[in-house]
Design an enzyme around this catalytic site. Sequence first.
Site, PDB file in Angstrom:
ATOM      1  N   LYS A  20       0.834  -1.205   0.000  1.00 15.19           N
ATOM      2  CA  LYS A  20       0.000   0.000   0.000  1.00 15.19           C
ATOM      3  C   LYS A  20       0.868   1.255   0.000  1.00 15.19           C
ATOM      4  O   LYS A  20       0.585   2.229  -0.704  1.00 15.19           O
ATOM      5  CB  LYS A  20      -0.946  -0.028   1.212  1.00 15.19           C
ATOM      6  CG  LYS A  20      -2.030  -1.087   1.071  1.00 15.19           C
ATOM      7  CD  LYS A  20      -2.790  -1.368   2.360  1.00 15.19           C
ATOM      8  CE  LYS A  20      -3.727  -2.562   2.163  1.00 15.19           C
ATOM      9  NZ  LYS A  20      -4.406  -2.987   3.393  1.00 15.19           N
ATOM     10  N   GLN A  58      -4.607  -1.511   9.591  1.00 16.16           N
ATOM     11  CA  GLN A  58      -4.442  -2.847   9.024  1.00 16.16           C
ATOM     12  C   GLN A  58      -4.945  -3.906  10.011  1.00 16.16           C
ATOM     13  O   GLN A  58      -4.528  -3.933  11.170  1.00 16.16           O
ATOM     14  CB  GLN A  58      -2.955  -3.080   8.685  1.00 16.16           C
ATOM     15  CG  GLN A  58      -2.684  -4.380   7.962  1.00 16.16           C
ATOM     16  CD  GLN A  58      -3.302  -4.425   6.566  1.00 16.16           C
ATOM     17  OE1 GLN A  58      -3.207  -3.474   5.794  1.00 16.16           O
ATOM     18  NE2 GLN A  58      -3.953  -5.528   6.243  1.00 16.16           N
ATOM     19  N   ASP A  63     -11.342   2.205   4.032  1.00 14.08           N
ATOM     20  CA  ASP A  63     -11.600   0.762   3.938  1.00 14.08           C
ATOM     21  C   ASP A  63     -13.105   0.484   3.844  1.00 14.08           C
ATOM     22  O   ASP A  63     -13.518  -0.610   3.463  1.00 14.08           O
ATOM     23  CB  ASP A  63     -11.052   0.047   5.183  1.00 14.08           C
ATOM     24  CG  ASP A  63      -9.735  -0.662   4.915  1.00 14.08           C
ATOM     25  OD1 ASP A  63      -9.452  -0.946   3.734  1.00 14.08           O
ATOM     26  OD2 ASP A  63      -9.010  -0.944   5.881  1.00 14.08           O
TER      27      ASP A  63
END
Length: 288
Positions: free
Chosen positions: A53, A97, A120
Amino acid sequence: MAAEILDGKKVAQEVRAALKEEVARLKAGGLTPGLAVVLVGEDPASKVYVKQKEKACREIGFASQVHRLPEDTGEERLLRLIHELNADRAVHGILVQLPLPKQLDANRVVQAIDPAKDVDGFHPFNAGRLAAGLPTVVPCTPRGIIHLLDAYGIPIAGRHAVVVGRSNIVGKPLAQLLLGRDATVTVCHSKTDDLAAFTRTADILVAAVGRPRLITRDMVKPGAVVVDVGINRLPEGIVGDVDFKAVREVAHYITPVPGGVGPLTIAMLLKNTLEAALAGRGGGPRGE
Ligand code: NDP
């Protein structure tokens, strides 16, 4: 005839090239999209994903920051960081994460993120809007799957889509998106009795389970579109949830692992961040 490969890598590159041009335009106008990634602990797979990422952000011209916190980080420390990022005007997207170390409650952590920065799409506010069919931040993997189907002109409306897996990250939001595109949707999970009886009726079959080669050739209808979300690390390398070689003989389209859904997930994270930056400026679309 062997199935045509749905080349996620290629489609993702196209998305990223288009985004890169848009980022250059925005930067010239004084807006640099910023993504903050938070990694707690030492999970090896998470470390790989965060690196990917970070690299993707750099290549596209985003201002990215990675916050690496130790394995034993307490909730208060993590929430403090999230509140700081929520207040930081240079940060348009925040991603924590997952999975988190066990002393941390992922639900509480995700809910601490400003929904407008939740790139997200995991915050219940955004999940609720998706379920209600309202414009929102769409989770990256499901959004990427729809993008991939569209890129190959695969019709969704009226088709029977079977999603194996009902996680909040993949299965459930994907089912909502497919429903929103007028598919008839069946969602299967670990308690589904006779899984094959359902998968065999799928025009579009998505496996998001995390069990190596769970979907075998006899479970797939000839001519089906097969999307493999699974990432399973085996001694021989990374494999999906679909027995690729055998299923390729009966399907019409199939995604490889790696090189299928994964690259689209990262491309959609970039897209969600860019849209968050635009929305923060007071304009721009949200969601697909
Ligand atoms: P979860 O573990 O959160 O969910 C797995 C789902 O599969 C659950 O709903 C579970 O059912 C169901 N399941 C488990 N075993 C079976 C079985 N034998 N038959 C039918 N259903 C079963 O996983 P995620 O959704 O987070 O991820 C799924 C896979 O996708 C993983 O391999 C993950 O690494 C990968 N992934 C890949 C991404 C990418 O970019 N390519 C992004 C995100 C994930 P139940 O609810 O009953 O427990």
